[in-house]
Design an enzyme around this catalytic site. Structure first.
Site, PDB file in Angstrom:
ATOM      1  N   PRO A  28      37.616  42.729  31.259  1.00  0.00           N
ATOM      2  CA  PRO A  28      36.327  42.919  30.597  1.00  0.00           C
ATOM      3  C   PRO A  28      35.492  43.992  31.291  1.00  0.00           C
ATOM      4  O   PRO A  28      35.485  44.105  32.515  1.00  0.00           O
ATOM      5  CB  PRO A  28      35.662  41.542  30.721  1.00  0.00           C
ATOM      6  CG  PRO A  28      36.783  40.594  30.915  1.00  0.00           C
ATOM      7  CD  PRO A  28      37.824  41.341  31.677  1.00  0.00           C
ATOM      8  N   GLU A  29      34.795  44.787  30.478  1.00  0.00           N
ATOM      9  CA  GLU A  29      33.901  45.805  31.002  1.00  0.00           C
ATOM     10  C   GLU A  29      32.461  45.342  30.787  1.00  0.00           C
ATOM     11  O   GLU A  29      32.214  44.202  30.390  1.00  0.00           O
ATOM     12  CB  GLU A  29      34.205  47.149  30.336  1.00  0.00           C
ATOM     13  CG  GLU A  29      35.647  47.597  30.594  1.00  0.00           C
ATOM     14  CD  GLU A  29      36.008  48.922  29.958  1.00  0.00           C
ATOM     15  OE1 GLU A  29      35.118  49.789  29.810  1.00  0.00           O
ATOM     16  OE2 GLU A  29      37.183  49.103  29.591  1.00  0.00           O
ATOM     17  N   HIS A  61      44.604  25.795  29.708  1.00  0.00           N
ATOM     18  CA  HIS A  61      44.515  26.523  30.974  1.00  0.00           C
ATOM     19  C   HIS A  61      43.163  26.300  31.659  1.00  0.00           C
ATOM     20  O   HIS A  61      42.655  27.183  32.336  1.00  0.00           O
ATOM     21  CB  HIS A  61      44.757  28.013  30.741  1.00  0.00           C
ATOM     22  CG  HIS A  61      46.077  28.312  30.097  1.00  0.00           C
ATOM     23  ND1 HIS A  61      47.271  28.135  30.759  1.00  0.00           N
ATOM     24  CD2 HIS A  61      46.385  28.736  28.839  1.00  0.00           C
ATOM     25  CE1 HIS A  61      48.275  28.461  29.938  1.00  0.00           C
ATOM     26  NE2 HIS A  61      47.760  28.827  28.776  1.00  0.00           N
ATOM     27  N   ARG A  64      46.107  33.452  32.936  1.00  0.00           N
ATOM     28  CA  ARG A  64      46.945  34.180  33.894  1.00  0.00           C
ATOM     29  C   ARG A  64      46.574  33.906  35.350  1.00  0.00           C
ATOM     30  O   ARG A  64      47.220  34.398  36.261  1.00  0.00           O
ATOM     31  CB  ARG A  64      46.868  35.679  33.603  1.00  0.00           C
ATOM     32  CG  ARG A  64      47.388  36.031  32.210  1.00  0.00           C
ATOM     33  CD  ARG A  64      47.179  37.484  31.883  1.00  0.00           C
ATOM     34  NE  ARG A  64      47.653  37.811  30.550  1.00  0.00           N
ATOM     35  CZ  ARG A  64      47.439  38.970  29.930  1.00  0.00           C
ATOM     36  NH1 ARG A  64      46.765  39.922  30.546  1.00  0.00           N
ATOM     37  NH2 ARG A  64      47.894  39.180  28.715  1.00  0.00           N
ATOM     38  N   LYS A  73      31.803  64.860  44.180  1.00  0.00           N
ATOM     39  CA  LYS A  73      33.016  64.045  44.216  1.00  0.00           C
ATOM     40  C   LYS A  73      34.303  64.851  44.358  1.00  0.00           C
ATOM     41  O   LYS A  73      35.273  64.377  44.929  1.00  0.00           O
ATOM     42  CB  LYS A  73      33.101  63.178  42.955  1.00  0.00           C
ATOM     43  CG  LYS A  73      32.467  61.820  43.105  1.00  0.00           C
ATOM     44  CD  LYS A  73      33.266  60.996  44.088  1.00  0.00           C
ATOM     45  CE  LYS A  73      32.647  59.645  44.338  1.00  0.00           C
ATOM     46  NZ  LYS A  73      33.416  58.872  45.320  1.00  0.00           N
TER      47      LYS A  73
END
Length: 294
Positions: free
Chosen positions: A2-3, A96, A117, A160
């Site tokens: 997820p972002e 789960h 997972r 950068k």
């Protein structure tokens, strides 16, 4: 993983259903779900009992539940398949289900951490003076944060000496942007993912930040992006921004601007999606460097 938009959708749901409730009991059903809490399951459960949860907070992709009456917070790692769900006490346990948190009130709902997972989990941490769990104090502000400094970001970007997508995924530079929304914002800005950061002018950086904010706000409005049943909000519902994606996942489909087929290229164990006409590859490349820190 997820972002920012997906995590913010979950945070808003938790704010509505969990904030200001007192923990009555915690049940850890799988040890991997608290592996980031070295003291173990019993200590984790004991440390939460009787404490009142504050307003859920987020920075970038990181979500935590501060405890109002202590200097600690529950940090949630959603990983690839972690879900924080609000369920009635009597609802059957999910296949789960890893952690169950019950509250000392009569609302009849509990917080469940479900993770197919088992890459995610919950952990308890001390907080820094500005309220962040200490283990993520190095994470940069995200572009939807009112205190995000556009000028400081531009200057850091220029220093950068890397490529723009690598920079966008560097969580110590700007947080919350992952593979999906990087590709989407770069498509909107007509910028190739390998463009050197040293070539960005202030207007170009400002334009890109605007597209990042626009695509994230658009995703937030429809509950985020779900490609399968693993990302859901606290009510178990999927977001549907995937229907509005312009680049990510559209290999071979016509670009919505120029009709050129969208291409996919392997990139840092992921994929990058782009339009070869709208997003021209740069003539010069820079050496590869680390990304996705934090």
């Amino acid at each position: 993983m997820p972002e920012l938009p997906e995590v913010e959708v979950v945070r808003r749901g938790l704010e509505r259903w969990v904030a200001h409730r007192t923990v009555a009991d915690v049940e850890v059903l799988h040890p991997r779900a608290i592996r980031r809490h070295p003291a173990g399951a019993d200590d984790f459960a004991h440390a939460l009992k009787g404490h009142r949860v504050g307003t859920p907070s987020r920075r970038g992709k990181y979500l935590w539940l501060p405890l109002e009456d202590s200097g600690q917070a529950i940090l949630a790692h959603l990983g690839m398949s972690g879900q924080l769900l609000i369920q009635p006490h009597e609802a059957p346990a999910e296949k789960h289900l890893r952690i169950r948190v019950r509250f000392a009130d009569a609302l009849g709902t509990e917080l469940r951490f479900v993770d197919q997972r088992t890459f995610g989990g919950l952990s308890l941490h001390d907080t820094s003076p500005d309220g962040l769990p200490d283990v993520i104090a190095h994470i940069a502000r995200d572009p939807l944060d009112p205190l995000f400094d556009d000028e400081a970001f531009h200057l850091a970007l220029r220093r950068k000496r890397t490529t723009i997508k690598r920079a966008l995924l560097d969580q110590s530079l700007i947080s919350g942007v992952g593979n999906i929304y990087a590709d989407e914002a770069l498509w909107r800005a007509r910028v190739h993912y390998e463009r050197p950061t040293a070539t960005f002018t202030r207007p170009r950086t400002a334009e890109l930040l605007g597209h990042i904010r626009d695509v994230m706000n658009a995703a937030l409005a429809v509950g985020g992006t779900s490609f399968d049943s693993l990302y859901v909000n606290i009510n178990g519902e999927s977001g549907y921004f995937d229907r509005s994606l312009d680049a990510y996942g559209r290999e071979g489909l016509p670009c919505r601007r120029c009709a050129t087929p969208v291409r996919r290229r392997p990139w840092m164990n992921r994929s990058s999606y782009f339009c070869p006409t709208c997003q021209r590859a740069p003539r010069t490349r820079v050496a590869a460097g680390p990304a996705d820190r934090g």
